[in-house]
Design a protein around this motif. Sequence first.
Motif, PDB file in Angstrom:
ATOM      1  N   ASP A  29       0.832  -1.207   0.000  1.00  0.00           N
ATOM      2  CA  ASP A  29       0.000   0.000   0.000  1.00  0.00           C
ATOM      3  C   ASP A  29       0.866   1.257   0.000  1.00  0.00           C
ATOM      4  O   ASP A  29       0.641   2.187  -0.785  1.00  0.00           O
ATOM      5  CB  ASP A  29      -0.915   0.031   1.233  1.00  0.00           C
ATOM      6  CG  ASP A  29      -2.010  -1.021   1.204  1.00  0.00           C
ATOM      7  OD1 ASP A  29      -2.264  -1.610   0.127  1.00  0.00           O
ATOM      8  OD2 ASP A  29      -2.595  -1.268   2.277  1.00  0.00           O
ATOM      9  N   TYR A  30       1.854   1.289   0.876  1.00  0.00           N
ATOM     10  CA  TYR A  30       2.741   2.448   0.988  1.00  0.00           C
ATOM     11  C   TYR A  30       3.488   2.694  -0.317  1.00  0.00           C
ATOM     12  O   TYR A  30       3.539   3.814  -0.825  1.00  0.00           O
ATOM     13  CB  TYR A  30       3.722   2.231   2.144  1.00  0.00           C
ATOM     14  CG  TYR A  30       4.796   3.293   2.245  1.00  0.00           C
ATOM     15  CD1 TYR A  30       4.507   4.557   2.746  1.00  0.00           C
ATOM     16  CD2 TYR A  30       6.095   3.031   1.840  1.00  0.00           C
ATOM     17  CE1 TYR A  30       5.484   5.529   2.841  1.00  0.00           C
ATOM     18  CE2 TYR A  30       7.083   4.005   1.940  1.00  0.00           C
ATOM     19  CZ  TYR A  30       6.770   5.252   2.443  1.00  0.00           C
ATOM     20  OH  TYR A  30       7.749   6.208   2.526  1.00  0.00           O
ATOM     21  N   ALA A  94       8.688   9.476   4.826  1.00  0.00           N
ATOM     22  CA  ALA A  94       9.312   8.530   5.758  1.00  0.00           C
ATOM     23  C   ALA A  94       8.431   8.296   6.984  1.00  0.00           C
ATOM     24  O   ALA A  94       8.355   7.172   7.489  1.00  0.00           O
ATOM     25  CB  ALA A  94      10.697   9.029   6.169  1.00  0.00           C
ATOM     26  N   ASN A  95       7.754   9.340   7.444  1.00  0.00           N
ATOM     27  CA  ASN A  95       6.854   9.195   8.593  1.00  0.00           C
ATOM     28  C   ASN A  95       5.682   8.276   8.293  1.00  0.00           C
ATOM     29  O   ASN A  95       5.060   7.754   9.213  1.00  0.00           O
ATOM     30  CB  ASN A  95       6.339  10.556   9.057  1.00  0.00           C
ATOM     31  CG  ASN A  95       7.261  11.210  10.049  1.00  0.00           C
ATOM     32  OD1 ASN A  95       7.887  10.537  10.855  1.00  0.00           O
ATOM     33  ND2 ASN A  95       7.350  12.526   9.991  1.00  0.00           N
ATOM     34  N   ARG A  96       5.367   8.065   7.040  1.00  0.00           N
ATOM     35  CA  ARG A  96       4.264   7.197   6.643  1.00  0.00           C
ATOM     36  C   ARG A  96       4.721   5.756   6.407  1.00  0.00           C
ATOM     37  O   ARG A  96       3.900   4.876   6.201  1.00  0.00           O
ATOM     38  CB  ARG A  96       3.611   7.760   5.381  1.00  0.00           C
ATOM     39  CG  ARG A  96       2.962   9.110   5.641  1.00  0.00           C
ATOM     40  CD  ARG A  96       2.565   9.842   4.390  1.00  0.00           C
ATOM     41  NE  ARG A  96       1.585   9.115   3.617  1.00  0.00           N
ATOM     42  CZ  ARG A  96       1.117   9.527   2.442  1.00  0.00           C
ATOM     43  NH1 ARG A  96       1.535  10.669   1.936  1.00  0.00           N
ATOM     44  NH2 ARG A  96       0.247   8.809   1.776  1.00  0.00           N
ATOM     45  N   PHE A  97       6.027   5.514   6.442  1.00  0.00           N
ATOM     46  CA  PHE A  97       6.570   4.177   6.198  1.00  0.00           C
ATOM     47  C   PHE A  97       6.040   3.217   7.261  1.00  0.00           C
ATOM     48  O   PHE A  97       6.132   3.495   8.452  1.00  0.00           O
ATOM     49  CB  PHE A  97       8.103   4.224   6.251  1.00  0.00           C
ATOM     50  CG  PHE A  97       8.784   3.051   5.618  1.00  0.00           C
ATOM     51  CD1 PHE A  97       9.191   3.107   4.296  1.00  0.00           C
ATOM     52  CD2 PHE A  97       9.027   1.891   6.338  1.00  0.00           C
ATOM     53  CE1 PHE A  97       9.834   2.029   3.699  1.00  0.00           C
ATOM     54  CE2 PHE A  97       9.674   0.812   5.762  1.00  0.00           C
ATOM     55  CZ  PHE A  97      10.075   0.877   4.435  1.00  0.00           C
ATOM     56  N   PRO A  98       5.476   2.077   6.856  1.00  0.00           N
ATOM     57  CA  PRO A  98       4.974   1.122   7.855  1.00  0.00           C
ATOM     58  C   PRO A  98       6.110   0.602   8.743  1.00  0.00           C
ATOM     59  O   PRO A  98       7.234   0.427   8.272  1.00  0.00           O
ATOM     60  CB  PRO A  98       4.412  -0.026   7.007  1.00  0.00           C
ATOM     61  CG  PRO A  98       4.225   0.548   5.638  1.00  0.00           C
ATOM     62  CD  PRO A  98       5.254   1.632   5.496  1.00  0.00           C
ATOM     63  N   ASN A  99       5.810   0.371   9.999  1.00  0.00           N
ATOM     64  CA  ASN A  99       6.814  -0.183  10.903  1.00  0.00           C
ATOM     65  C   ASN A  99       7.215  -1.557  10.385  1.00  0.00           C
ATOM     66  O   ASN A  99       6.405  -2.484  10.366  1.00  0.00           O
ATOM     67  CB  ASN A  99       6.254  -0.302  12.325  1.00  0.00           C
ATOM     68  CG  ASN A  99       7.272  -0.834  13.314  1.00  0.00           C
ATOM     69  OD1 ASN A  99       8.310  -1.356  12.946  1.00  0.00           O
ATOM     70  ND2 ASN A  99       6.949  -0.709  14.587  1.00  0.00           N
TER      71      ASN A  99
END
Length: 136
Positions: A29-30, A94-99
């Motif tokens: 998704d990302y 980068a803040n939206r990158f999944p853990n």
Amino acid sequence: MRFMILVKATKDSEAGVMPPEELFSAMADYHEQLAKAGVLLDANGLQPTSKGWKIQYSGGKRTVIDGPFTEAKELVAGYTIIQVKTREEAIEWANRFPNPHLDKGEIEIRQMFELEDFGELEAIDRFREMGAGQKT
């Protein structure tokens, strides 16, 4: 401006354990969002270091050292390369990158050099002629 998002390795990734399907889905998704925004240049996971090697230099001598390597927290399990207009835009993405570890984890973001950063050198012109380090 190009940035590389580095996903740190874990003991599990170094052991070849595949992430759960929900993480693959979140990553897909990302990366689809990155692609739709036109900022995705490349992304991939890396095989464990047990399938890799290092070249160690000592003066003119080279030594091949087979993996695996220790200290998983210092190793890279995957990467994403994005091209954006500003550092702030890179931070937003980068803040939206999944853990990548579903629990406690970390990614590292590094700005990549552009050929212009090295000034006017004959060797840099040779890289330009090869198409290396070119913006898309």
